[in-house]
Design an enzyme around this catalytic site. Structure first.
Site, PDB file in Angstrom:
ATOM      1  CG  HIS A  43      -1.895  -1.026   1.172  1.00 10.78           C
ATOM      2  ND1 HIS A  43      -1.636  -2.224   2.375  1.00 10.78           N
ATOM      3  CD2 HIS A  43      -2.731  -1.452   0.416  1.00 10.78           C
ATOM      4  CE1 HIS A  43      -2.946  -2.988   2.241  1.00 10.78           C
ATOM      5  NE2 HIS A  43      -3.371  -2.557   1.082  1.00 10.78           N
ATOM      6  CG  MET A 218       4.698  -7.516   1.076  1.00 12.54           C
ATOM      7  SD  MET A 218       5.009  -6.002   1.928  1.00 12.54           S
ATOM      8  CE  MET A 218       6.809  -6.384   2.485  1.00 12.54           C
TER       9      MET A 218
END
Ligand SMILES: Nc1ncnc2c1ncn2[C@@H]1O[C@H](COP(=O)(O)OP(=O)(O)OP(=O)(O)O)[C@@H](O)[C@H]1O
Ligand SMILES: CC(C)(CO)[C@@H](O)C(=O)[O-]
Ligand code: BAL
Length: 880
Positions: A43, A218
């Site tokens: 992110h 991830m």
């Protein structure tokens, strides 16, 4: 050390939209990073990417029930809002807003709970958690073809929910750019298609996969994986790497590539959901690799877990894990004469953003037109070798029928399968001359593939010819020469000859060369403005481009257009000349003037009042009568007593440091040691800051002049008597404007300036130049200005003019230093802001809870009353 930036947390849709609109009105661009929270480096990479595209970044954190079917893992989706905010605070450059709505499907109507029929419709089950809760939402966005395959098969409501919530977020946040991870490759493609099909004016950017050290992409759901499951899940990535290697050696048969992955995943204990090699754009399955393709794999692993796009999904009881590494990316189009090969990363190896450390594959189409020119771009670092940024290769094929997957590895001689491709061999040590093309196999012969030295030359020639033709066609406006405009306006002489000024000639070639860019740009703009005013005056059109008075008012607005620009000009000339003087001083004692630069600037500003005023008034008097009334001039100058005001205005605006650093930068071309601003600020906004300084100086002088003529009646009479009317406002209008300016100044100084420090921005005033067609000599006076502008457009013979207005803009700069140095009223206001920022979320939450409680209480009360009434009726009718 980077200072942490606290993001503003917004939970309300309308408040969010309002914030975006306010920012856009200030000329800011906004990047949106939609997430479901439980943030990780993947992110953060999107946020970093957003920083490179827009001024501001909004991160949305919302676990969207619309993309989960009731059997999926909505209830166990990981979340840690506080932890997320802490992570966001430490992102370099920070995040401006976290949009964290409670329920995006709550339309305030108190949706009625209803029983949901979990029926099947064509294309699969269409019930998501939104329908199940029966909140009354019934509009869904579907990207019909792209959503069908891969993830869409096992999660029939998923993409419908994603497209809908992203469309909602786009409508609420109104971003300029939105960022998605290519980890969710199908999702990224679907959003791009939706944006294209529904005409959202938003650029959708895909960001490369970020992986953990072990190679696992991830993902928020990774938290659900046990170490063993994690280990097993790596088999997907590993088998894909092997498939990649096979493709590298020439395997283009997708069946075989897929089989090898499926087998490896099964052996590791996983169950394949899907393994597809699909076209990059259409996501349609391909059998033989001929063009850009993506290898997507999804498999189930572990206990109670399932991975998707290297992410873990939970809760559907399938106990699985799946992943999506991407194998091959290439850009080759058979339709183009010129092919551009952009070396994109093969994402399964992209540990970091940028190019992979291993080879890049190029899958070429079957038929490349003969005499095709290839532009190979990109800095591909491979096996220690370097590909220069642009290589032109001309392919001339005699019998080329099909090109297949090719390995591009510039270190060793390229390895090919029997069907081959052209490669330049690049020697990093030799700058040129070593560029050669290797053609192996039967398809291309070495003679045909030659590196053409002439291609860039021909390109340059064509470019020059097209510029020349565009110029001839009048598409490029002819810019007047600086010197010729100077002759026309002839203001520079007025200043340079004046004894009150420093005595140095204002235009020194050396100085100009050093201070070139910002000085020249501002000078040119002011000349354009003066030229425009003069032309309009000559043509007698009489119309003016008035300032938008809804913006922050200035004393300058009280001064007529011509005198206003001449005052700006005089202020600019003064600053430019002083910069030249200081430069000279610095040559003798650079260290002193560098350290004391802020004092130097204060002195310059303080002593600027009289000379600038004299230069300006003298010019005005010259324009009225050929001989300026020296006596009147010296009386005016004597009565002008406002040296301190100018400096005080600058200090109050909080820009003292900014201006002195700018001056330092303009003069020395570098920043002071320990300067709290970044050099890029001045390279990027140097012109704007300089314009702001010029306007601030001119405005302070205008205000002193207005004070003089409105307070001193005799002076006003005397000025009027010689016809020097620079302010045509009535006394009442002038008084109103002056009060407005004073009030605004106070408010700005004590409130808005403090807010702008908090928001790390500087509010600047700049000169905004716009091109207009000059009016023809027809009688346009009878028309209102917009009609005149329309007329001007139709009178095409007119030459272009630039009108210039003063515009408000904001630039983003860290202002912690100023914020810390606040004193007095401004300090208390800053405390108040801090308090409000801390308490508002709490107050809002408490308010929401109380209102929820009240509505719950009322509903119970009404329900109970109805129950009692019903019981009463029943008893009175003696029902059982
Ligand atoms: N490892 C990653 N690399 C690049 N982008 C990522 C990565 N992980 C997530 N993203 C992107 O971040 C955005 C938000 O993703 P999301 O909040 O669903 O996180 P996630 O890690 O994908 O969670 P999940 O476990 O649900 O897949 C999406 O655009 C997603 O593609
Ligand atoms: C795009 C998204 C935020 C929509 O809820 C979600 O699907 C995600 O995080 O990938
Ligand atoms: N990033 C994927 C979101 C989901 O699986 O719901």
């Amino acid at each position: 050390m980077e200072v942490e930036k606290e993001p503003l947390i917004i939970t309300d849709k309308n408040e969010m939209r309002q914030w975006s609109r306010t920012m856009r009105a200030q000329g800011k661009t906004i990047g949106l990073v939609p997430t479901m929270g439980y943030l990780h480096e993947g992110h953060i990479s999107l946020i970093r990417e957003s920083h490179t595209h827009t001024h501001l970044t909004v991160v949305s954190i919302y676990v969207n029930p619309g993309q989960f079917s009731p059997s999926e893992d909505l209830s166990t989706y990981p979340s840690d809002f506080k932890g997320d905010i802490d992570k966001l605070k430490s992102v370099p450059g920070g995040v401006d807003v976290v949009f964290h709505p409670y329920n995006l499907y709550d339309y305030g109507g108190g949706g009625v709970e209803r029983e949901v029929r979990r029926e099947k419709e064509v294309g699969g089950a269409v019930v998501s958690c939104v329908e199940e809760r029966g909140v009354g939402h019934e509009t869904w966005v579907r990207v019909e073809k792209l959503e069908k395959g891969m993830c869409g098969k096992s999660r029939p409501v998923f993409f419908r929910g994603v497209a809908t919530v992203v469309a909602k977020l786009f409508n609420v946040v109104e971003p300029d750019v939105a960022l998605f991870g290519k980890k969710d490759y199908q999702q990224w493609r679907i959003i791009r298609r939706m944006v294209r099909d529904l005409d959202f004016s938003i650029e959708v950017i895909g960001s490369e996969i970020v992986r953990d050290v072990d190679g696992l992409a991830m993902s928020s759901r990774n938290v659900h994986l046990s170490p063993e499951e994690r280990e097993k899940a790596l088999s997907i990535n590993q088998s894909l790497s092997k498939a990649k290697l096979a493709a590298e050696k020439g395997q283009v048969n997708c069946r075989e590539l897929k089989d090898s992955v499926i087998q490896a995943v099964r052996e590791a204990g996983g169950r394949i959901d899907y393994a597809e090699i699909v076209d990059q754009e259409s996501l349609e399955a391909v059998e033989v690799i001929k063009g850009p393709v993506v290898f997507c794999v999804a498999a189930w692993f572990g206990k109670g877990k399932r991975r998707e796009g290297d992410a873990v999904l939970d809760g559907d009881g399938k106990n699985q894990v799946r992943t999506y590494p991407i194998l091959i990316v290439a850009v080759l189009s058979p339709h183009l004469k010129t092919l551009t090969l952009i070396f994109s990363p093969t994402v399964s190896f992209a540990h970091v953003q940028g190019f992979p450390s291993s080879s890049t594959y190029i899958a070429a189409p079957d038929v490349i037109p003969s005499h095709t020119k290839l532009h190979l771009r990109g800095n591909l670092v491979s096996n220690g070798c370097f590909l220069p940024h642009l290589v032109n290769v001309r392919i001339q094929r005699s019998s080329c029928q099909s090109l297949r997957v090719v390995r591009f590895s510039s270190g060793d001689a390229c390895k090919f399968n029997s069907l081959c491709m052209v490669f330049p061999k690049v020697n990093p040590c030799a700058k040129d001359g070593s560029m050669r093309c290797y053609c192996l196999g039967t398809l291309i012969n070495t003679n045909g593939a030659t590196f053409s030295e002439w291609v860039p030359v021909v390109d340059q020639g064509l470019l020059m010819a097209s510029i020349f033709l565009t110029y001839m066609a009048g598409v490029i406006p002819a810019r007047k020469l600086l010197s010729s405009s100077r002759n026309r306006i002839s203001l520079g002489d007025t200043l340079s000859g004046d004894a009150l000024l420093s005595g140095r000639a204002a235009e020194n070639d050396n100085e100009e060369a050093k201070l070139k860019l910002p000085w020249e740009i501002v000078e040119e703009k002011l000349m354009d403005a003066l030229n425009d005013v003069e032309q309009r005056h000559k043509m007698g059109t009489g119309f003016k481009f008035e300032q938008d008075l809804s913006k922050r008012p200035l004393s300058l607005y009280a001064v007529d257009e011509g005198p206003r620009f001449r005052l700006l000009w005089a202020s600019f000339q003064w600053l430019k000349k002083e910069a030249g003087t200081v430069d000279n001083v610095s040559a003798m004692s650079a260290s002193v003037s560098r350290n004391d630069w802020s004092t130097v600037l204060s002195e310059v500003l303080q002593k600027s009042c009289q000379p600038v005023c004299v230069a300006w008034l003298e010019q005005e008097l010259c324009l009225k009568s050929s001989i300026p009334d020296k006596e009147l001039l010296s009386t005016i100058v004597e009565k002008l007593t406002g040296e301190a005001t100018i400096l005080q205005n600058v200090i109050n605006s909080g820009k003292e440091d900014l201006y002195s650093e700018l001056a330092q930068f303009l003069i020395f071309g570098s920043l002071r040691e320990g300067c709290c601003y970044d050099c890029s600020l001045f390279t990027q906004y140097g012109v704007d800051i300089l314009e702001d300084l010029v306007i601030t100086l001119a405005d302070a002088i205008a205000s002193l002049y207005l004070e003089l003529i409105s307070v001193d009646g005799n002076m006003s009479n005397e000025i009027n008597s010689i016809g020097l009317m620079m302010c045509t406002l009535s006394t009442r209008e002038l008084q109103k404007l002056r009060n407005e300016v004073a009030l605004n100044q106070w408010l700005h100084q004590n409130m808005e300036a403090v807010v702008s420090m908090y928001e790390d921005r500087f509010d600047l005033r700049t000169l905004q130049s716009q091109l207009i067609e000059g009016p023809s000599k027809t009688n346009t006076d009878n028309f209102s200005w917009w009609k005149r502008l329309t007329r001007m457009k139709s009178d095409s013979v007119a030459s272009p003019l630039h009108y210039v207005v003063i515009n408000d803009i904001s630039i983003m700069v860290k202002r912690t230093k100023e914020l810390r140095a606040l004193t007095g009223w401004r300090y208390y206001y800053s405390l108040f802001l801090e308090l409000a920022d801390i308490t508002m979320p709490v107050i809002r939450t408490v308010f929401k809870k109380v209102s929820d409680a009240i509505s719950f209480f009322l509903v119970c009360l009404i329900g109970r009353s109805l129950g009692l009434i019903y019981t009463g009726i029943r008893q009175s009718l003696q029902w059982k």
